[in-house]
Design an enzyme around this catalytic site. Structure first.
Site, PDB file in Angstrom:
ATOM      1  N   LYS A  22       0.832  -1.211   0.000  1.00  0.00           N
ATOM      2  CA  LYS A  22       0.000   0.000   0.000  1.00  0.00           C
ATOM      3  C   LYS A  22       0.866   1.261   0.000  1.00  0.00           C
ATOM      4  O   LYS A  22       0.624   2.193  -0.763  1.00  0.00           O
ATOM      5  CB  LYS A  22      -0.890  -0.035   1.254  1.00  0.00           C
ATOM      6  CG  LYS A  22      -1.454   1.287   1.679  1.00  0.00           C
ATOM      7  CD  LYS A  22      -2.337   1.167   2.907  1.00  0.00           C
ATOM      8  CE  LYS A  22      -1.686   1.499   4.228  1.00  0.00           C
ATOM      9  NZ  LYS A  22      -1.360   2.905   4.476  1.00  0.00           N
ATOM     10  N   ASN A  23       1.891   1.258   0.887  1.00  0.00           N
ATOM     11  CA  ASN A  23       2.656   2.496   1.075  1.00  0.00           C
ATOM     12  C   ASN A  23       3.692   2.739  -0.020  1.00  0.00           C
ATOM     13  O   ASN A  23       4.387   3.755   0.000  1.00  0.00           O
ATOM     14  CB  ASN A  23       3.312   2.502   2.453  1.00  0.00           C
ATOM     15  CG  ASN A  23       2.274   2.644   3.555  1.00  0.00           C
ATOM     16  OD1 ASN A  23       1.126   2.992   3.279  1.00  0.00           O
ATOM     17  ND2 ASN A  23       2.658   2.366   4.784  1.00  0.00           N
ATOM     18  N   ASP A 115      -4.442   7.364   9.849  1.00  0.00           N
ATOM     19  CA  ASP A 115      -4.663   6.715  11.142  1.00  0.00           C
ATOM     20  C   ASP A 115      -4.537   7.677  12.317  1.00  0.00           C
ATOM     21  O   ASP A 115      -3.725   8.595  12.299  1.00  0.00           O
ATOM     22  CB  ASP A 115      -3.627   5.597  11.322  1.00  0.00           C
ATOM     23  CG  ASP A 115      -3.846   4.498  10.317  1.00  0.00           C
ATOM     24  OD1 ASP A 115      -4.967   4.405   9.796  1.00  0.00           O
ATOM     25  OD2 ASP A 115      -2.903   3.746  10.058  1.00  0.00           O
ATOM     26  N   ASP A 304       5.118  -0.105  12.251  1.00  0.00           N
ATOM     27  CA  ASP A 304       3.896  -0.846  11.867  1.00  0.00           C
ATOM     28  C   ASP A 304       3.974  -2.319  12.293  1.00  0.00           C
ATOM     29  O   ASP A 304       2.967  -3.008  12.286  1.00  0.00           O
ATOM     30  CB  ASP A 304       3.674  -0.785  10.353  1.00  0.00           C
ATOM     31  CG  ASP A 304       3.553   0.635   9.852  1.00  0.00           C
ATOM     32  OD1 ASP A 304       2.472   1.023   9.418  1.00  0.00           O
ATOM     33  OD2 ASP A 304       4.560   1.368   9.908  1.00  0.00           O
TER      34      ASP A 304
HETATM   35  N1  EPU Z   1       7.045  14.044  11.427  1.00  0.00           N
HETATM   36  C1  EPU Z   1       7.083  15.367  11.730  1.00  0.00           C
HETATM   37  N2  EPU Z   1       6.895  16.282  10.714  1.00  0.00           N
HETATM   38  C2  EPU Z   1       6.671  15.899   9.428  1.00  0.00           C
HETATM   39  C3  EPU Z   1       6.617  14.534   9.128  1.00  0.00           C
HETATM   40  C4  EPU Z   1       6.810  13.613  10.140  1.00  0.00           C
HETATM   41  O1  EPU Z   1       7.279  15.749  12.884  1.00  0.00           O
HETATM   42  O2  EPU Z   1       6.527  16.776   8.555  1.00  0.00           O
HETATM   43  C5  EPU Z   1       7.227  13.052  12.514  1.00  0.00           C
HETATM   44  C6  EPU Z   1       5.951  12.815  13.270  1.00  0.00           C
HETATM   45  O3  EPU Z   1       6.252  12.582  14.605  1.00  0.00           O
HETATM   46  C7  EPU Z   1       5.383  11.541  12.658  1.00  0.00           C
HETATM   47  C8  EPU Z   1       6.691  10.760  12.420  1.00  0.00           C
HETATM   48  O4  EPU Z   1       7.612  11.795  12.013  1.00  0.00           O
HETATM   49  O5  EPU Z   1       4.491  10.953  13.514  1.00  0.00           O
HETATM   50  C9  EPU Z   1       6.671   9.710  11.342  1.00  0.00           C
HETATM   51  O6  EPU Z   1       6.204  10.294  10.136  1.00  0.00           O
HETATM   52  P1  EPU Z   1       6.696   9.877   8.676  1.00  0.00           P
HETATM   53  O7  EPU Z   1       6.569  11.090   7.818  1.00  0.00           O
HETATM   54  O8  EPU Z   1       7.984   9.187   8.747  1.00  0.00           O
HETATM   55  O9  EPU Z   1       5.611   8.809   8.283  1.00  0.00           O
HETATM   56  P2  EPU Z   1       4.404   8.952   7.252  1.00  0.00           P
HETATM   57  O10 EPU Z   1       4.919   9.267   5.906  1.00  0.00           O
HETATM   58  O11 EPU Z   1       3.336   9.816   7.823  1.00  0.00           O
HETATM   59  C10 EPU Z   1       4.566   6.440   6.560  1.00  0.00           C
HETATM   60  C11 EPU Z   1       3.560   5.333   6.430  1.00  0.00           C
HETATM   61  C12 EPU Z   1       3.180   4.820   7.811  1.00  0.00           C
HETATM   62  C13 EPU Z   1       4.433   4.318   8.504  1.00  0.00           C
HETATM   63  C14 EPU Z   1       5.472   5.458   8.563  1.00  0.00           C
HETATM   64  C15 EPU Z   1       6.782   5.018   9.172  1.00  0.00           C
HETATM   65  C16 EPU Z   1       2.347   5.943   4.456  1.00  0.00           C
HETATM   66  C17 EPU Z   1       1.091   6.422   3.827  1.00  0.00           C
HETATM   67  N3  EPU Z   1       2.370   5.854   5.779  1.00  0.00           N
HETATM   68  O12 EPU Z   1       3.890   7.456   7.285  1.00  0.00           O
HETATM   69  O13 EPU Z   1       2.297   3.748   7.629  1.00  0.00           O
HETATM   70  O14 EPU Z   1       4.109   3.905   9.786  1.00  0.00           O
HETATM   71  O15 EPU Z   1       5.719   5.954   7.231  1.00  0.00           O
HETATM   72  O16 EPU Z   1       7.407   4.074   8.391  1.00  0.00           O
HETATM   73  O17 EPU Z   1       3.306   5.617   3.765  1.00  0.00           O
HETATM   74  C18 EPU Z   1       0.229   2.645   7.803  1.00  0.00           C
HETATM   75  O18 EPU Z   1       0.479   2.152   6.688  1.00  0.00           O
HETATM   76  O19 EPU Z   1      -0.743   2.297   8.478  1.00  0.00           O
HETATM   77  C19 EPU Z   1       1.101   3.685   8.324  1.00  0.00           C
HETATM   78  C20 EPU Z   1       0.794   4.434   9.373  1.00  0.00           C
END
Ligand code: EPU
Length: 431
Positions: A22-23, A115, A304
């Protein structure tokens, strides 16, 4: 709300094909906006989150031809660079800002959903895009960006290796003027898969250890065909299910490359696995041992993966700990497990001698799990996508009949979960 009715307590045996990630797929669909030519993606999962991205792309003007897991997207013209509300929300639309800016100089996308696992800010995304020359206005309902003179390369050091911010900057930088250097970039396998697609489309992207991604902007990108990597989160969930129910499940399409950290944990825990050409089989080898786990960015133990492991650790002999360092609120599932008989305590304190970025934030991010505990059935309401999978796992391990309500969240991220679990011998029906 749709629900699953599950009679648990049976070991699960059989073979299952792991779906596309998915991601990775959702970001590649957005990447197709970078070219007017067709992009063909294979192994795209048939899930709700992908449908949300289809809706976004159709609103922009893409033609989408989806036959099961093969999808062709073609966007000869950006008809609308401003997209209003979508029928459902996830975290993908913000990634369309870069491609839309590159092709039209302006972009507007709806605010994010996704989420409920903590605040999940996007400040690092927006700072990155600003450094590339975008002006950004945040309204109650949207992100509005413009770059009339086009985007230009920049050196950007991320204060945290955010997955989404790395992808966002990369998608904006591939068509920007000049060179972009992203320091402290995220390097998750899904990002590497996106790099592979972009490279096939004509992008010039270099990876320099330890965490630098350099992008040399090009004038245009062309079409490409790419097979999406398999979903390592789904693989871990099924692996945990095999070990937790004391069964044996063969995962076709699971990749050792993407699971190295998890496979080490399986050995330590007392699980066993066998790797063949394109599959990995998992089962329980002995009584399960307790573990101390810390979630981290790649190559650490993925956030995850802590939830399905949390269920498994309720069956281990002794006290386990999980230190979640990525999300501030990813242990809500422990409340459900405790009502089923688990003994999990969650705390705002980091473990001694291991402070993390969530220290002092009041975030419940450290769990102590005392095992083994017998789980008994309970009616559950799905909180979010990954903890929905925990509900399924717990209900399948528990003795008795559980109802899991709100399974639309599970459908957002997993393909035909009930049907696939039935094929493994699970007693599960959709009501
Ligand atoms: N963060 C910030 N500022 C930002 C971005 C992130 O402070 O601008 C911090 C936050 O604390 C946040 C953490 O970094 O909670 C992690 O965020 P990140 O940007 O790394 O993750 P994401 O892109 O929001 C993706 C996946 C997640 C997975 C994470 C970590 C997608 C759509 N989502 O999230 O997957 O857990 O990377 O690998 O790709 C899921 O699939 O259910 C899911 C939550």
């Amino acid at each position: 709300m749709a629900k699953f009715i599950i009679k648990g307590g049976k070991p699960l045996f059989g073979e299952i094909a792991i779906a596309g990630a998915k991601n990775a797929a959702s970001k590649m669909l957005v990447a197709s906006l970078l070219t007017p030519a067709p992009v063909i993606l294979e192994n795209v999962p048939v899930i709700g989150d992908v449908d949300i991205v289809f809706e976004l792309l159709r609103n922009i003007g893409s033609k989408i031809d989806a036959a099961a897991s093969t999808v062709q997207i073609e966007t000869p013209e950006i008809k609308h660079n401003k997209v209003g509300q979508l029928s459902r929300r996830n975290r993908i639309p913000i990634l369309a800002l870069g491609p839309l800016l590159a092709r039209t100089g302006e972009a507007e996308v709806p605010v994010l959903g996704g989420d409920k696992i903590g605040p999940r800010p996007v400040d690092i995304h927006l700072e990155g895009l600003s450094k590339l020359g975008a002006q950004i206005e945040i309204t109650k309902t949207s992100f509005h960006a413009w770059a009339p003179k086009g985007l230009h390369g920049a050196e950007i050091e991320l204060r945290f290796p955010s997955v989404g911010a790395t992808e966002n900057i990369m998608l904006a930088a591939v068509l920007a003027h000049g060179k972009t250097v992203i320091k402290n970039a995220a390097l998750e396998p899904e990002i590497m898969d996106l790099v592979k697609l972009l490279q096939k489309m004509g992008a010039i992207i270099e990876l320099c250890p330890p965490r630098t991604i350099t992008i040399e902007g090009v004038k245009q990108l062309h079409g490409a065909t790419h097979r999406v990597m398999s979903d390592r989160n789904e693989a871990v969930s099924f692996a945990c299910l095999a070990i937790a129910t004391n069964g044996r499940i063969v995962l076709h399409g699971a990749s050792q490359d993407h699971l190295i950290t998890f496979l080490n944990v399986v050995w330590r825990l007392g699980g066993e696995f066998e790797i063949r050409n394109n599959s990995i089989a998992f089962w329980r080898a002995r009584d399960l041992a307790p573990l101390a786990i810390r979630t981290d960015v790649q190559p650490g133990y993925m956030t995850d993966w802590q939830q399905p492991l949390g269920v498994l650790l309720t069956q281990a002999n002794g006290v386990s700990t999980i230190h979640e360092t990525i999300y501030e609120d990813r242990f809500a599932y422990a409340l459900d497990l405790n009502e089923m008989g688990a003994k999990i305590k969650i705390s705002t304190e980091c473990p001694p001698n291991d402070p993390c970025r969530l220290a002092g934030k009041g975030a419940y991010h450290f769990a102590t799990i005392e095992g083994p505990t017998t789980l008994t059935s309970k009616n559950l309401i799905v909180r979010d996508l990954r903890s929905g999978m925990v509900d399924l796992l717990a209900a399948l391990v528990a003795n008795g009949v559980s109802e899991v309500d709100g399974v639309e969240e599970i459908d957002r991220g997993y393909e035909n979960m009930d049907e696939r679990l039935r094929a493994l011998g699970a007693d599960i029906t959709r009501g």
